[in-house]
Design a protein around this motif. Structure first.
Motif, PDB file in Angstrom:
ATOM      1  N   VAL A 228       2.914  -3.334  -5.082  1.00  0.00           N
ATOM      2  CA  VAL A 228       3.239  -2.425  -6.192  1.00  0.00           C
ATOM      3  C   VAL A 228       1.974  -2.045  -6.965  1.00  0.00           C
ATOM      4  O   VAL A 228       1.771  -0.877  -7.294  1.00  0.00           O
TER       5      VAL A 228
ATOM      6  N   LYS B   5       8.666   3.792  -6.927  1.00  0.00           N
ATOM      7  CA  LYS B   5       9.828   3.143  -6.304  1.00  0.00           C
ATOM      8  C   LYS B   5      10.165   3.800  -4.973  1.00  0.00           C
ATOM      9  O   LYS B   5      10.536   3.121  -4.016  1.00  0.00           O
TER      10      LYS B   5
ATOM     11  N   SER C 283       7.362   2.754  -2.414  1.00  0.00           N
ATOM     12  CA  SER C 283       7.237   1.323  -2.161  1.00  0.00           C
ATOM     13  C   SER C 283       8.110   0.899  -0.979  1.00  0.00           C
ATOM     14  O   SER C 283       9.244   1.340  -0.852  1.00  0.00           O
TER      15      SER C 283
ATOM     16  N   THR D 267      10.680  -3.579  -6.884  1.00  0.00           N
ATOM     17  CA  THR D 267       9.540  -2.806  -7.381  1.00  0.00           C
ATOM     18  C   THR D 267       9.556  -2.768  -8.905  1.00  0.00           C
ATOM     19  O   THR D 267       8.523  -2.957  -9.551  1.00  0.00           O
TER      20      THR D 267
END
Length: 179
Positions: free
Chosen positions: A138, A152, A155, A162
């Motif tokens: 992250v 988000k 990820s 996240t």
């Protein structure tokens, strides 16, 4: 294939068993085809932490991610492969295809995280390798330009994971949130 990458093209199921035995960390990826429900060539991704799969997804030719399970990838690999799987030791989200331009859709008033201190994973005593890896994934996505929602979506972790990593980084004073 780079010198740090590990060739895992002997078959996904066999390679996953070895990676679990030797507790490998990294991003395992390959270009695959004939995936049920996805047209054309695509890429399969598995993020490993200490040999365990923490996320598994397929990215189609338009760059959309489809969450899947390892069973589907193993079945496709054994029936249509083996494909050229490689394990990159320092996991990072897959780079976008430079020939495809994906328009940014900024959300008005969407918060944007920005790093203010380097992340030193060695200082996190008592943290598991998996927790450190999730924080690192992250943290590496934060560039001071993209919003929390975009992070988000980029990820490889679940959105809730996240968000939790962002909260932890904020409480550790590694990042700030720009509104």
């Amino acid at each position: 294939m780079g010198k740090d990458n590990i060739d895992a093209s002997l078959g996904l199921e066999f390679s996953l068993a070895l990676f679990e035995r030797y507790r490998k960390n990294g991003l395992l990826q390959a270009e695959i085809q004939h995936v049920p429900g996805i047209r054309g060539r695509c890429k399969g991704f598995l993020h490993l932490v200490e040999g365990k799969i923490i996320t598994c997804y397929i990215e189609d030719k338009e760059g959309r991610r489809h969450t899947t399970d390892q069973g589907l990838l193993i079945r496709v690999d054994s029936e249509r492969g083996p494909f050229e799987w490689t394990l990159s030791p320092n996991p990072a989200p897959p780079a976008a295809n430079p020939n495809i331009v994906i328009p940014m859709r900024p959300t008005p008033n969407s918060p944007i995280p920005k790093t203010i201190a380097p992340l030193n994973l060695e200082m996190l005593e008592g943290w598991t390798s998996r927790q450190k890896l999730m924080l690192s994934i992250v943290y590496d996505l934060i560039d001071g330009v993209i919003s929390i929602e975009e992070i988000k979506s980029k990820s490889p972790l679940a959105p809730a994971v996240t968000e939790e990593a962002l909260r932890v980084l904020l409480s550790m004073k590694q990042i700030i949130i720009l509104v």
